[in-house]
Design an enzyme around this catalytic site. Structure first.
Site, PDB file in Angstrom:
ATOM      1  N   SER A 128       0.833  -1.194   0.000  1.00 43.26           N
ATOM      2  CA  SER A 128       0.000   0.000   0.000  1.00 43.26           C
ATOM      3  C   SER A 128       0.878   1.258   0.000  1.00 43.26           C
ATOM      4  O   SER A 128       1.708   1.423  -0.892  1.00 43.26           O
ATOM      5  CB  SER A 128      -0.959  -0.038   1.194  1.00 43.26           C
ATOM      6  OG  SER A 128      -1.987   0.909   1.053  1.00 43.26           O
ATOM      7  N   ASP A 270      -8.936  -6.219  -4.743  1.00 41.30           N
ATOM      8  CA  ASP A 270      -8.583  -4.930  -4.142  1.00 41.30           C
ATOM      9  C   ASP A 270      -9.498  -3.833  -4.692  1.00 41.30           C
ATOM     10  O   ASP A 270      -9.577  -3.618  -5.899  1.00 41.30           O
ATOM     11  CB  ASP A 270      -7.115  -4.607  -4.450  1.00 41.30           C
ATOM     12  CG  ASP A 270      -6.542  -3.509  -3.571  1.00 41.30           C
ATOM     13  OD1 ASP A 270      -7.318  -2.666  -3.062  1.00 41.30           O
ATOM     14  OD2 ASP A 270      -5.306  -3.480  -3.390  1.00 41.30           O
ATOM     15  N   HIS A 303      -8.110  -5.287  -0.335  1.00 43.81           N
ATOM     16  CA  HIS A 303      -6.810  -4.637  -0.157  1.00 43.81           C
ATOM     17  C   HIS A 303      -6.009  -5.247   0.990  1.00 43.81           C
ATOM     18  O   HIS A 303      -4.794  -5.447   0.882  1.00 43.81           O
ATOM     19  CB  HIS A 303      -7.035  -3.147   0.086  1.00 43.81           C
ATOM     20  CG  HIS A 303      -5.791  -2.335   0.192  1.00 43.81           C
ATOM     21  ND1 HIS A 303      -4.944  -2.107  -0.875  1.00 43.81           N
ATOM     22  CD2 HIS A 303      -5.238  -1.679   1.248  1.00 43.81           C
ATOM     23  CE1 HIS A 303      -3.927  -1.347  -0.492  1.00 43.81           C
ATOM     24  NE2 HIS A 303      -4.078  -1.074   0.783  1.00 43.81           N
TER      25      HIS A 303
END
Length: 334
Positions: A128, A270, A303
């Site tokens: 991320s 995601d 995610h």
């Protein structure tokens, strides 16, 4: 928590031209002593920190003795993004967060590595926001990294990411309980409808309160108890500043400069940094960068799958870290 070490950065010039007189850059090291083994830099995500392994380590499944990133063979360095509040010193929080970009953080990390006399890095890995910083680090020092491993991220902030960062900022500015409410909204991006529906099944914890509502509230309360508002604002803001091509040229030009072998890891479900964008990135890069590969975590969890689907992630990382762990050594300036 392991005792934090600190590097002091003075007169740091930000990308916008402003100068920050002083910044403490806190970090932790794990495994082999500096100069004796290949260096792996691990970048933390939005609410993460430098404790990547050990007690309260957030990536213990990947980093440790006998793990895929084996501390018997590697030196692991993990920096805290300045202003994330992990040092516990209120004076080190950053109020002018809008002056900072992901590129600034990447430059700070490289300055920290050079202060530690590390000139070459075996691998930089992060998920991320940490993966966004990894991309920038690779462009800043394109010949100094052997492996770049960005996970659940991309080389730029898409309009979708920027839009969600904007909504988070509005919540942080206007809510009476900003951290709790922003975190609850974020959790709906980090997971998926399939994951949440399968987990809670419309269960009720007590009259009028669904289990999913209580779950969201708990996440908000936990983050409120361990995270400062200014830190959240900074980390959220950084997500929209990411673009390795800004003032550098086309994507083709920039990707060609990176000498590292690039291993992009996406997540099929995601909702934040989408797999479609990851696949397009690799497809676009393949004509200009021979050493780029794509792996995709299959998961209903969205995610956050890079914190959940460890078996898949280990299988992707194993060829890099196990095949090469005794073959590569970092150069340390004398």
């Amino acid at each position: 928590m392991k005792k934090l070490a600190k590097i002091e950065l003075y007169q740091f010039l930000l990308e916008n031209g402003k100068t920050t007189p002083f910044l403490p850059l806190y970090f932790e090291t794990f495994g082999q002593s500096l100069g004796s083994a290949p260096v792996v830099v691990v970048n933390h995500a939005l609410t993460g920190n430098s404790t990547v392994t050990g007690e309260k380590g957030w990536w213990n499944e990947l980093i440790g003795i006998g793990k895929v990133i084996d501390l018997e063979h590697y030196t692991v360095i993990a920096f805290n993004i300045p202003g994330n509040g992990y040092d516990g010193i209120l004076g080190n929080l950053i109020s002018n967060y809008q002056d900072f970009t992901v590129r600034d953080i990447a430059r700070m990390f490289w300055q920290g590595l050079h202060e530690l006399r590390v000139q070459e890095v075996f691998a930089i890995i992060g998920g991320s926001l940490g993966g966004a910083i990894a991309w920038e680090m690779a462009v800043l020092q394109p010949t100094s990294i052997q492996y770049l491993i960005p996970i659940a991220t991309d080389w730029k902030a898409t309009d979708w990411v920027i839009a969600n960062v904007h909504v988070q900022e509005q919540i942080l500015q206007h809510s009476t309980q900003p951290i709790q409410d922003a975190r609850q909204h974020a959790m709906l991006l980090y997971r998926t409808p399939m994951s949440i529906n399968a987990r809670f099944k419309r269960a009720v914890v007590f009259p009028g309160v669904f289990a999913v509502e209580r779950w969201l509230s708990n996440h908000g309360e936990k983050l409120r108890d361990r995270f400062r508002l200014s830190a959240y604002r900074l980390m959220n803001h950084l997500l929209k500043t990411h673009d390795i091509t800004r003032q550098r040229g086309t994507f083709a030009e920039v990707i060609q400069s990176i000498q590292a072998s690039i291993h992009v890891v996406g997540v099929d479900s995601d909702l934040f940094f989408t797999a479609v964008e990851n696949r397009q990135t690799v497809q676009d890069a393949q004509g200009f960068h021979a050493q780029i590969q794509y792996y995709e975590i299959q998961s209903p969890h969205g995610h956050d799958a890079f914190f959940i689907e460890f078996d898949q992630l280990i299988s992707f990382l194993q060829p890099v870290f196990h095949t090469h762990k005794q073959l590569h050594y970092v150069n340390i300036q004398n």
